[in-house]
Design an enzyme around this catalytic site. Structure first.
Site, PDB file in Angstrom:
ATOM      1  CG  HIS A 137      -1.919  -1.062   1.270  1.00 43.25           C
ATOM      2  ND1 HIS A 137      -2.830  -1.266   0.253  1.00 43.25           N
ATOM      3  CD2 HIS A 137      -2.175  -2.036   2.188  1.00 43.25           C
ATOM      4  CE1 HIS A 137      -3.597  -2.305   0.559  1.00 43.25           C
ATOM      5  NE2 HIS A 137      -3.210  -2.806   1.719  1.00 43.25           N
ATOM      6  CE1 TYR A 307      -2.602  -7.570   9.024  1.00 39.73           C
ATOM      7  CE2 TYR A 307      -4.222  -7.940   7.288  1.00 39.73           C
ATOM      8  CZ  TYR A 307      -3.061  -7.331   7.737  1.00 39.73           C
ATOM      9  OH  TYR A 307      -2.361  -6.495   6.921  1.00 39.73           O
TER      10      TYR A 307
HETATM   11  C1  X5A Z   1      -1.019  -5.049   4.202  1.00 41.20           C
HETATM   12  C2  X5A Z   1      -2.481  -5.012   4.539  1.00 41.20           C
HETATM   13  C3  X5A Z   1      -4.371  -3.698   5.233  1.00 41.20           C
HETATM   14  C4  X5A Z   1      -4.752  -2.355   5.771  1.00 41.20           C
HETATM   15  C5  X5A Z   1      -6.217  -2.339   6.178  1.00 41.20           C
HETATM   16  C6  X5A Z   1      -6.674  -1.008   6.717  1.00 41.20           C
HETATM   17  N1  X5A Z   1      -2.975  -3.818   4.901  1.00 41.20           N
HETATM   18  N2  X5A Z   1      -8.062  -1.016   7.015  1.00 41.20           N
HETATM   19  O1  X5A Z   1      -3.145  -6.019   4.510  1.00 41.20           O
HETATM   20 ZN    ZN Z   2      -4.087  -6.977   3.005  1.00 41.22          ZN
END
Ligand code: X5A
Ligand code: ZN
Length: 624
Positions: A137, A307
């Site tokens: 990102h 996650y």
């Molecule tokens: C690397 C990645 C996610 C960010 C989510 C913010 N970033 N809501 O998975």
């Molecule tokens: Zn992601």
């Protein structure tokens, strides 16, 4: 060919974490790396890999993608207190800084470049880098979405420079759109970026218009950015495989990459709170396996998101196991992509059709075109029906004057022709298979349409007129077979081989038209073998929507399904049902079966007796 799989990991990258309360960022935890590495040890995968040490990425390397100003900002966070860190973090979307962030971000870059060097030097065939913070990102001047430096984008620029690579494929299977990578390579045809991502019609983070399938790249980079937006959650193994089979892999094989970088996020896996998707860990084994067939097996997987600790670590293991060339696990689930996935896939394929040969011939053509008087009704048609723009008045005049100079003067007749000719032209030129046109004066339009057909070179046109209509046609040469399905007995005309009048009264609710279509119309039509079928629905029709839909459906067996339906009244239910029949999205409702009335049975028998010498397909008895 090189062999071996590199594994790059250093627990120093677990040395930063979120220091304050932030529900958006609290899922990005050091345990993500710890549990992944633990699981790799548990499956004895670590000892089977070649350990490659991490290093810091240099400033010069970081500046392959980021500005020196931004680098200085990140650097300055090393010595900040919590309050200051929080303030810097607020300048970005979904980002937190910690005093160790800068050090870890440099290690993440360096780990990625170590992996690229190991693969490019031939020390190993492929490998994986387990890194934090993630990268996809982050942008030239901004941290974003837990990402600080764009590890994978830097790696691609680095590989181009250091190894002179001309074609690099980046596969981003993280559930978020790696907009940072897209921005870096948008205009660069040497880096093909593929990303699928939860999108939900732009309602999901990062909420960007440019994450949709129509962002194909810019300038010289057109065709080298592939976005597959998922508009529903719950995408699973079959959806991911379908996207690989029908979008990524054909294009990748045509692209012929020299190196593959995987932005390897596992938030697209089952159980992840961000992604809400359903792909099981085995799916990542299969995705990895397919990519290993490209670029001589030179593949670098670099961790991005993920996650759900259990799902993440199992998926990491599946990836590494596959890189080590273990046999693939069975993939679970019903192997059928969902409708929403198919729609996304079709959209990307359509958007990329101009750029890739593998897509050029294969994207299914629009089956049905419709030109309807009331454009307000267009949205009521099946989505697969292409609604035509009207021809402009000048175009039409030129078009019509080519075969009737007189008519050009009559504005009303001219307009009634418009829809019909626009659609017919598309059918004749094979731009579409079939079409529907509303026309206020169907008889004039049909006469012209027929003329146009013969000018175009057609030999035989089957014209079925439903309702009362007078067509001034020369029917002697057999170029037209005209069937008129009407309410009252046509007294002034007698039936002949090429003019057949069929008296029919249909029950409005129930369908008894089967016996006429099967017992008479189809056998005659198949005997005739037309090049085109025109169905004209005029006023005072004795057939309901059900009967007309049945007729339309069954006549598709003729003339390579080239059917033009001209409708005089603008009844939307009829247009809808005919559109459904032609586009084949679903079978229209033909109504409940009803036996034909005595009258109708006798009419069919009369016609059969009268015409079975001429049209041999009518025969079904040896006595006749
Ligand atoms: C690397 C990645 C996610 C960010 C989510 C913010 N970033 N809501 O998975
Ligand atoms: Zn992601």
């Amino acid at each position: 060919m090189a062999s071996g799989t590199a594994l790059i990991y250093d627990d120093e990258m677990t040395s930063y974490k979120l220091l304050w309360d932030d529900p958006e960022c609290d899922i990005e935890v050091p345990e993500r790396l710890l549990s992944s590495y633990e699981q790799l040890k548990h499956y004895h995968l670590v000892e089977r890999c070649i350990h490659v040490p991490v290093r810091e990425g240099t400033e010069e390397e970081i500046m392959l993608v980021h500005s020196s100003e931004y680098l200085e900002v990140v650097k300055s966070t090393q010595t900040m207190n919590e309050e200051e860190l929080q303030r810097v973090s607020e300048n970005y979307d979904a980002v937190y800084f910690h005093p160790n962030t800068y050090r870890c971000a440099k290690l993440a870059v360096g780990a990625t470049l170590q992996l690229v060097d190991s693969v490019m030097s031939g020390k190993v065939r492929n490998g994986m880098a387990l890194v934090r913070p993630p990268g996809h990102h982050s942008q030239r001047n901004a941290a974003n979405g837990f990402c600080v430096f764009n590890n994978v984008a830097i790696a691609a620029q680095y590989a181009k420079r250091r190894y002179g690579l001309q074609r690099i494929l980046i596969v981003d299977w993280d559930v978020h759109h790696g907009q940072g990578i897209q921005y870096v390579f948008e205009e660069d045809p040497s880096v093909l970026y593929y990303s699928w991502h939860r999108y939900e019609h732009q309602q999901f983070w990062p909420l960007l218009r440019e994450s949709d399938y129509d962002a194909v790249g810019q300038g010289k980079g057109k065709g080298f950015n592939l976005n597959v937006p998922w508009n529903k959650v719950g995408m699973g193994n079959s959806d991911y495989l379908a996207a690989f089979f029908h979008v990524l892999l054909p294009v990748a094989f045509e692209f012929v990459p020299e190196l593959i970088l995987v932005s390897s996020g596992y938030d697209s896996g089952i159980g992840d709170p961000e992604g809400q998707m359903n792909a099981t860990p085995e799916c990542f084994a299969h995705l990895t396996h397919f990519l290993m067939q490209l670029a001589n097996g030179r593949l670098c997987a670099v961790l991005e998101g993920g996650y759900h600790l259990k799902s993440l670590s199992e998926s990491v293991c599946m990836t590494v196991k596959t890189l080590l060339r273990d046999p693939l696990p069975q993939i679970s689930g019903e192997m059928a992509p969902c409708l929403s996935a198919i729609e996304s896939i079709q959209n990307v394929r359509g958007a990329h059709k101009p750029y890739w040969k593998c897509l050029m011939y294969e994207v299914p053509p629009v089956k049905t075109a419709a030109a309807i008087v009331s454009k307000a009704d267009a949205h009521l048609l099946p989505v697969s029906v292409q609604v035509e723009m009207e021809m402009n008045a000048q175009e039409l005049k030129t078009f019509v004057s080519a075969f009737d100079a007189e008519l050009v003067k009559e504005e009303k007749a001219l307009l009634s022709l418009q829809n019909v000719l626009a659609v017919l032209d598309k059918i004749l030129k094979k731009k579409v298979c079939s079409g529907i046109a509303e026309s206020s004066v169907a008889s004039v339009s049909t006469t012209f349409a027929l003329k146009h057909c013969f000018d175009f070179g057609l030999q035989r046109v089957l014209c079925i007129v439903v309702g009362d209509m007078d067509l001034e046609l020369d029917l002697d040469d057999g170029k037209i077979l005209l069937m008129n399905i009407c309410q009252k007995q046509q007294t002034e005309k007698t039936n002949s081989k090429y003019y057949i009048s069929l008296n029919w009264k249909e029950d409005a609710e129930r369908n008894n038209f089967f016996c006429a279509v099967l017992g008479f119309i189809l056998p005659v039509a198949y005997s005739y073998q037309p090049d085109l079928v025109i169905i004209v629905i005029g006023p005072n029709r004795s057939l309901g929507v059900n009967g007309i839909s049945l007729l339309t459906c069954l006549l598709q067996g003729l003339a390579e399904s080239q059917i033009l339906v001209v409708i005089q009244d603008t009844e939307i239910k009829l247009v809808q049902s005919v559109a459904k029949a032609l586009s084949g999205v679903s079978t229209p409702d033909f109504g409940a079966y009803a036996p034909a009335s005595q009258e109708n049975v006798l009419e069919i028998k009369r016609l059969r007796d009268q015409l079975q010498q001429e049209w041999k397909m009518l025969r079904c008895s040896v006595r006749d």
